[in-house]
Design a protein around this motif. Structure first.
Motif, PDB file in Angstrom:
ATOM      1  N   GLN A 161      27.897 -62.736  55.515  1.00  0.00           N
ATOM      2  CA  GLN A 161      26.514 -62.232  55.318  1.00  0.00           C
ATOM      3  C   GLN A 161      25.758 -63.143  56.244  1.00  0.00           C
ATOM      4  OE1 GLN A 161      24.679 -60.855  51.887  1.00  0.00           O
ATOM      5  NE2 GLN A 161      26.426 -60.138  50.956  1.00  0.00           N
ATOM      6  N   THR A 162      25.999 -64.229  56.339  1.00  0.00           N
ATOM      7  CA  THR A 162      25.347 -65.319  57.331  1.00  0.00           C
ATOM      8  C   THR A 162      25.428 -64.786  58.731  1.00  0.00           C
ATOM      9  OG1 THR A 162      25.839 -67.122  55.930  1.00  0.00           O
ATOM     10  CG2 THR A 162      24.812 -67.746  58.221  1.00  0.00           C
ATOM     11  N   LYS A 163      26.736 -64.474  59.132  1.00  0.00           N
ATOM     12  CA  LYS A 163      26.589 -63.954  60.416  1.00  0.00           C
ATOM     13  C   LYS A 163      26.077 -62.678  60.568  1.00  0.00           C
ATOM     14  CE  LYS A 163      30.976 -66.131  61.903  1.00  0.00           C
ATOM     15  NZ  LYS A 163      32.406 -65.941  62.082  1.00  0.00           N
ATOM     16  N   TYR A 164      26.135 -61.593  59.479  1.00  0.00           N
ATOM     17  CA  TYR A 164      25.345 -60.279  59.737  1.00  0.00           C
ATOM     18  C   TYR A 164      23.955 -60.796  59.924  1.00  0.00           C
ATOM     19  CZ  TYR A 164      23.753 -55.820  58.442  1.00  0.00           C
ATOM     20  OH  TYR A 164      23.013 -54.496  58.324  1.00  0.00           O
ATOM     21  N   TYR A 165      23.306 -61.487  59.034  1.00  0.00           N
ATOM     22  CA  TYR A 165      21.999 -61.922  59.270  1.00  0.00           C
ATOM     23  C   TYR A 165      21.503 -62.210  60.354  1.00  0.00           C
ATOM     24  CZ  TYR A 165      17.479 -64.028  57.930  1.00  0.00           C
ATOM     25  OH  TYR A 165      16.027 -64.449  57.955  1.00  0.00           O
ATOM     26  N   GLU A 166      22.067 -63.084  61.247  1.00  0.00           N
ATOM     27  CA  GLU A 166      21.926 -63.523  62.328  1.00  0.00           C
ATOM     28  C   GLU A 166      22.071 -62.558  63.541  1.00  0.00           C
ATOM     29  OE1 GLU A 166      24.465 -66.797  62.599  1.00  0.00           O
ATOM     30  OE2 GLU A 166      23.276 -68.308  61.439  1.00  0.00           O
ATOM     31  N   LYS A 167      23.270 -61.783  63.406  1.00  0.00           N
ATOM     32  CA  LYS A 167      23.204 -60.643  64.463  1.00  0.00           C
ATOM     33  C   LYS A 167      22.371 -59.625  64.412  1.00  0.00           C
ATOM     34  CE  LYS A 167      27.335 -60.089  66.145  1.00  0.00           C
ATOM     35  NZ  LYS A 167      27.075 -60.128  67.748  1.00  0.00           N
ATOM     36  N   TYR A 168      22.095 -59.208  63.135  1.00  0.00           N
ATOM     37  CA  TYR A 168      21.168 -58.263  62.812  1.00  0.00           C
ATOM     38  C   TYR A 168      19.881 -58.600  63.374  1.00  0.00           C
ATOM     39  CZ  TYR A 168      17.973 -54.796  60.643  1.00  0.00           C
ATOM     40  OH  TYR A 168      16.900 -53.991  60.341  1.00  0.00           O
ATOM     41  N   ASN A 169      19.312 -59.571  63.409  1.00  0.00           N
ATOM     42  CA  ASN A 169      17.988 -59.898  63.695  1.00  0.00           C
ATOM     43  C   ASN A 169      18.074 -60.163  65.280  1.00  0.00           C
ATOM     44  OD1 ASN A 169      15.981 -60.568  61.462  1.00  0.00           O
ATOM     45  ND2 ASN A 169      17.680 -61.443  60.396  1.00  0.00           N
ATOM     46  N   ASP A 170      19.129 -60.501  65.628  1.00  0.00           N
ATOM     47  CA  ASP A 170      19.524 -60.477  67.155  1.00  0.00           C
ATOM     48  C   ASP A 170      19.185 -59.296  67.750  1.00  0.00           C
ATOM     49  OD1 ASP A 170      19.988 -61.780  69.752  1.00  0.00           O
ATOM     50  OD2 ASP A 170      22.003 -60.931  69.462  1.00  0.00           O
ATOM     51  N   LEU A 171      20.228 -58.485  67.283  1.00  0.00           N
ATOM     52  CA  LEU A 171      20.113 -56.878  67.628  1.00  0.00           C
ATOM     53  C   LEU A 171      18.780 -56.366  67.543  1.00  0.00           C
ATOM     54  CD1 LEU A 171      23.668 -55.599  67.073  1.00  0.00           C
ATOM     55  CD2 LEU A 171      22.882 -56.679  68.776  1.00  0.00           C
ATOM     56  N   LYS A 172      18.209 -56.622  66.282  1.00  0.00           N
ATOM     57  CA  LYS A 172      16.667 -56.016  66.078  1.00  0.00           C
ATOM     58  C   LYS A 172      15.870 -56.342  67.213  1.00  0.00           C
ATOM     59  CE  LYS A 172      13.477 -55.770  62.199  1.00  0.00           C
ATOM     60  NZ  LYS A 172      13.235 -56.270  60.935  1.00  0.00           N
ATOM     61  N   LEU A 173      15.464 -57.534  67.368  1.00  0.00           N
ATOM     62  CA  LEU A 173      14.741 -58.027  68.505  1.00  0.00           C
ATOM     63  C   LEU A 173      15.305 -57.362  69.997  1.00  0.00           C
ATOM     64  CD1 LEU A 173      14.224 -61.663  67.520  1.00  0.00           C
ATOM     65  CD2 LEU A 173      12.722 -59.830  67.330  1.00  0.00           C
ATOM     66  N   LYS A 174      16.641 -57.427  70.166  1.00  0.00           N
ATOM     67  CA  LYS A 174      17.114 -57.081  71.583  1.00  0.00           C
ATOM     68  C   LYS A 174      17.008 -55.526  71.749  1.00  0.00           C
ATOM     69  CE  LYS A 174      21.591 -58.082  74.133  1.00  0.00           C
ATOM     70  NZ  LYS A 174      22.959 -58.672  73.761  1.00  0.00           N
ATOM     71  N   TYR A 175      17.117 -54.500  70.725  1.00  0.00           N
ATOM     72  CA  TYR A 175      17.162 -53.209  71.034  1.00  0.00           C
ATOM     73  C   TYR A 175      15.884 -52.459  70.178  1.00  0.00           C
ATOM     74  CZ  TYR A 175      21.701 -54.370  72.887  1.00  0.00           C
ATOM     75  OH  TYR A 175      22.741 -54.914  73.365  1.00  0.00           O
ATOM     76  N   GLY A 176      15.827 -53.094  68.999  1.00  0.00           N
ATOM     77  CA  GLY A 176      15.017 -52.142  67.754  1.00  0.00           C
ATOM     78  C   GLY A 176      13.506 -52.029  68.253  1.00  0.00           C
ATOM     79  N   LYS A 177      12.853 -53.283  68.598  1.00  0.00           N
ATOM     80  CA  LYS A 177      11.613 -53.156  68.475  1.00  0.00           C
ATOM     81  C   LYS A 177      10.978 -52.134  69.787  1.00  0.00           C
ATOM     82  CE  LYS A 177       8.996 -56.771  68.149  1.00  0.00           C
ATOM     83  NZ  LYS A 177       8.441 -58.092  68.434  1.00  0.00           N
ATOM     84  N   GLU A 178      11.673 -52.326  70.965  1.00  0.00           N
ATOM     85  CA  GLU A 178      11.498 -51.609  72.185  1.00  0.00           C
ATOM     86  C   GLU A 178      11.852 -50.120  71.912  1.00  0.00           C
ATOM     87  OE1 GLU A 178       9.621 -50.647  75.640  1.00  0.00           O
ATOM     88  OE2 GLU A 178       9.753 -52.717  74.576  1.00  0.00           O
ATOM     89  N   MET A 179      12.986 -49.744  71.139  1.00  0.00           N
ATOM     90  CA  MET A 179      13.291 -48.381  71.076  1.00  0.00           C
ATOM     91  C   MET A 179      12.423 -47.584  70.025  1.00  0.00           C
ATOM     92  SD  MET A 179      15.546 -46.497  71.917  1.00  0.00           S
ATOM     93  CE  MET A 179      16.709 -47.554  72.781  1.00  0.00           C
ATOM     94  N   VAL A 180      11.984 -48.583  68.947  1.00  0.00           N
ATOM     95  CA  VAL A 180      10.745 -47.782  68.344  1.00  0.00           C
ATOM     96  C   VAL A 180       9.651 -47.469  68.851  1.00  0.00           C
ATOM     97  CG1 VAL A 180       9.382 -48.443  66.336  1.00  0.00           C
ATOM     98  CG2 VAL A 180      11.455 -48.940  66.249  1.00  0.00           C
ATOM     99  N   LYS A 181       9.361 -48.320  70.118  1.00  0.00           N
ATOM    100  CA  LYS A 181       7.772 -48.058  70.886  1.00  0.00           C
ATOM    101  C   LYS A 181       8.081 -46.673  71.531  1.00  0.00           C
ATOM    102  CE  LYS A 181       6.631 -52.744  71.744  1.00  0.00           C
ATOM    103  NZ  LYS A 181       6.060 -53.880  72.718  1.00  0.00           N
ATOM    104  N   ILE A 182       9.476 -46.438  72.064  1.00  0.00           N
ATOM    105  CA  ILE A 182       9.598 -45.152  72.988  1.00  0.00           C
ATOM    106  C   ILE A 182      10.125 -44.098  72.228  1.00  0.00           C
ATOM    107  CG2 ILE A 182       9.696 -46.979  75.212  1.00  0.00           C
ATOM    108  CD1 ILE A 182      12.919 -46.204  74.988  1.00  0.00           C
ATOM    109  N   TRP A 183      10.788 -44.330  71.074  1.00  0.00           N
ATOM    110  CA  TRP A 183      11.215 -43.003  70.411  1.00  0.00           C
ATOM    111  C   TRP A 183      10.701 -41.701  70.690  1.00  0.00           C
ATOM    112  CZ3 TRP A 183      15.875 -43.508  68.430  1.00  0.00           C
ATOM    113  CH2 TRP A 183      16.225 -42.668  67.375  1.00  0.00           C
ATOM    114  N   PRO A 184      11.482 -40.817  71.399  1.00  0.00           N
ATOM    115  CA  PRO A 184      10.780 -39.569  71.369  1.00  0.00           C
ATOM    116  C   PRO A 184      11.221 -38.367  70.633  1.00  0.00           C
ATOM    117  CG  PRO A 184      13.052 -39.870  72.676  1.00  0.00           C
ATOM    118  CD  PRO A 184      12.798 -41.099  72.037  1.00  0.00           C
ATOM    119  N   GLU A 185      11.966 -38.568  69.363  1.00  0.00           N
ATOM    120  CA  GLU A 185      12.387 -37.533  68.561  1.00  0.00           C
ATOM    121  C   GLU A 185      11.243 -37.350  67.387  1.00  0.00           C
ATOM    122  OE1 GLU A 185      15.363 -36.058  68.939  1.00  0.00           O
ATOM    123  OE2 GLU A 185      15.761 -37.430  70.602  1.00  0.00           O
TER     124      GLU A 185
END
Length: 600
Positions: A213-237
């Motif tokens: 769970q600790t690794k999940y929390y760290e990696k999830y937040n890492d990927l969220k910042l890495k891909y999530g924020k920008e993808m939400v901005k440009i989401w065309p669907e």
């Protein structure tokens, strides 16, 4: 220090009290929406001779954040402050102990917030639990009360004692939010245990049990910042960006951690069947793994991915040709009609191939809807049990887990190799035909199930009442509006909004042939009326005419203000009331947000 107290009468038993405490400690995020989860750093059990021990009113805060390097030192310091003799070996069990001490770290849902630390002391013989905030003073936290408080079961009452003013926001949260939910948990536990055992589900209740769970929390937040924020901005669907983006980020996090566990550090090859928007394929590819996504329909966002993200528009028809012998993993993420085929395709691909399956809609092998077998369970739980058994029949060792995603369908099935040796591989593959025939709704003995399988169409039908012939729509609108305006005339002294009618009442007015057209559309009459929201107002199953909106009202609409990049359309379409209401529009030409022109 000021103290506050609250007592609520309850029917909770000692057992149900501790069940509620267990939920509060192991799953604090279900009551505290600021939390993602928690991590318990240590547990320590007292012997029974300490049953008369009195806890101190407060505990000093930690000097620093807890790490694996300093936890033993902090543990010794905490137990000394509690005046408890520390033993290196915790030989006591939970059942034998009179007092249990644990330190937990509260993890924030918002990654930029500071974590908090709570010391929790459970006094079993007294039915009392005390919470201390021991977050380091230099870390301002807003995740939990910053004062100590006690929850106690005493004389058929749940009693809250807090070292704080009763007017504080945190104290009111404890009284008005935590205590009612705490009692509800206990009552639900009691009621659940009195039900017939047939209602119990075999599905796991613990989240993320197969990964750290600790690794999940760290990696999830890492990927969220890495891909999530920008993808939400440009989401065309047209789908909800926040839900779909962060759900795929969470699934990608889970798979990445799962794949790391084999210790080989080798990159995995994968195929995502029914990949949809392809975001999961994109993230896994960007993280260094090699694979592709296949879906019956291309999405708008596919063209936005880099060239190394392989996505194919293709209909998967289960057959001997639909196998992937070079793939390590087959992914079925809400794969609908392909769900029962995922373990079959995996089994036939190769002996070493595994799968990740997240079932959603319930389908059989031939693409027909699955019919529930056990009426004591929900359709979803019954289907999960069915798919789980199917996976075992195909020869897989499997685990189930509960994902942390914004979806009600979040139980996944993960294969962990085979239950049989590799020299029996061909034999098991031959058995799969019989498994398919047994599970299919088709009573024939035809082993070529690809002939019966019904894949979804490559072009998605628009079924929201917008594709109905305009003459039919106008006829229904005219029929309903005349009914609502019955008795209204231009001689009335004041403008009339007409009557309010039940939806069921309006259905009776519509000709049968028009109703059949509506029934073929998602939402039916209610959707059609909501599509004409400039005329009708639909609320709680009742329909009435809407009072026309002024230009100022349209401009001040908070939903409209959010769409800053869009031009608000005013006085571009003819006013329905001006042309159709017996008294015309109640607004002047300059006030009305629609155009006052007579339609011929």
């Amino acid at each position: 220090m000021k103290e506050s107290s609250k007592s609520i009468q309850t029917t909770l038993t000692t057992e149900s009290f501790w069940e509620s405490i267990n939920i509060l400690i192991t799953k604090p995020h279900v009551i505290n929406r600021r939390l993602w989860g928690n991590k318990i750093w240590f547990k320590y059990y007292h012997q029974s001779e300490f049953s008369k021990y009195e806890l101190p009113p407060c505990i000093n805060r930690l000097n620093d954040l807890v790490t694996s390097d300093n936890i033993e030192k902090l543990k010794t310091s905490i137990l000394n402050e509690l005046n408890v003799e520390y033993q290196v070996s915790d030989i006591m069990s939970n059942a034998e102990a009179a007092i249990e001490v644990l330190l937990m770290e509260l993890l924030p849902k918002n990654y930029i917030d500071n974590q908090a630390y709570q010391l929790v002391c459970l006094q079993k013989d007294k039915c009392t639990v005390t919470f201390y905030d021991v977050t380091p003073a230099n870390c301002e936290q807003k995740l939990c009360p910053d004062f100590s408080y006690t929850i106690e079961l005493k004389n058929s009452h749940i009693v809250l004692n807090a070292k704080n003013d009763e007017s504080s926001k945190s104290y009111n949260w404890l009284v008005n939010t935590l205590l009612p939910q705490f009692i509800k948990w206990g009552l639900e536990t009691t009621n659940h245990k009195t039900k017939n055992h047939k209602t119990k589900s075999s599905i796991c209740n613990e989240s993320l049990s197969l990964v750290s769970q600790t690794k999940y929390y760290e990696k999830y937040n890492d990927l969220k910042l890495k891909y999530g924020k920008e993808m939400v901005k440009i989401w065309p669907e047209c789908t909800d960006a926040s839900k779909f983006v962060y759900e795929d980020v969470a699934i990608a996090t889970y798979l990445l951690l799962l794949w790391e566990q084999d210790g080989t550090n080798t990159k995995k090859s994968f195929v995502d069947l029914g990949c949809g928007n392809g975001l999961l394929v994109y993230i896994l590819t960007k993280e260094g793994h090699i694979g592709l996504g296949i879906d019956v329909r291309k999405r708008n966002i596919w063209d936005m991915y880099p060239s190394n993200v392989v996505l194919k528009e293709k209909t998967i028809t289960p057959s001997d040709t639909s196998i992937f012998p070079d793939m390590d993993w087959i992914i079925g993420n809400h794969s609908d009609e392909l769900t029962p085929w995922i373990p079959v395709i995996t089994a036939r691909s190769s002996y070493k191939c595994n799968f990740f399956l997240l079932p959603c809609c319930a389908f059989r092998f031939d693409g027909s809807k699955y019919q529930r077998k056990n009426s004591y369970k929900s359709q979803y739980n019954d289907y999960l049990d069915h798919i789980t058994e199917l996976c075992k029949d195909c020869g897989f060792k499997i685990d189930t887990d509960r994902l942390k995603i914004p979806s009600t369908k979040r139980i996944c099935i993960v294969s962990r190799g085979r239950i049989y040796p590799e020299n029996e591989y061909e034999e098991y593959c031959n058995k799969i035909d019989d498994i398919i025939i047994k599970d299919s709704s088709n009573t024939s003995q035809d082993k070529n199930m690809a002939n019966d399988f019904k894949a979804r169409e490559s072009l998605e039908k628009v079924r929201n009442c917008t594709q109905i012939d305009k003459n039919v729509i106008d006829s229904i609108v005219d029929c309903i509006s005349k009914y609502l305006l019955e008795g209204c005339s231009n001689s009335d002294s004041s403008w009339s909004i007409g009557r309010i009618a039940e939806l069921n009442e309006l259905v009776q007015l519509i000709p049968k042939e028009q109703l059949n057209i509506l029934k073929s559309e998602c939402g039916g009459i209610q959707t059609l009326l909501k599509n004409n929201h400039n005329i009708f107002e639909v609320k709680a199953g009742k329909v009435g005419l809407r009072y026309p909106k002024t230009i100022n009202e349209v401009g001040s609409n908070p939903k409209k203000r959010k769409l800053k990049h869009r031009t608000i359309k005013i006085q571009q379409k003819p006013c329905w009331f001006y042309n159709n209401h017996p008294q015309g529009c109640p607004l002047t030409d300059t006030e009305c947000s629609f155009l006052h022109v007579k339609m011929t």
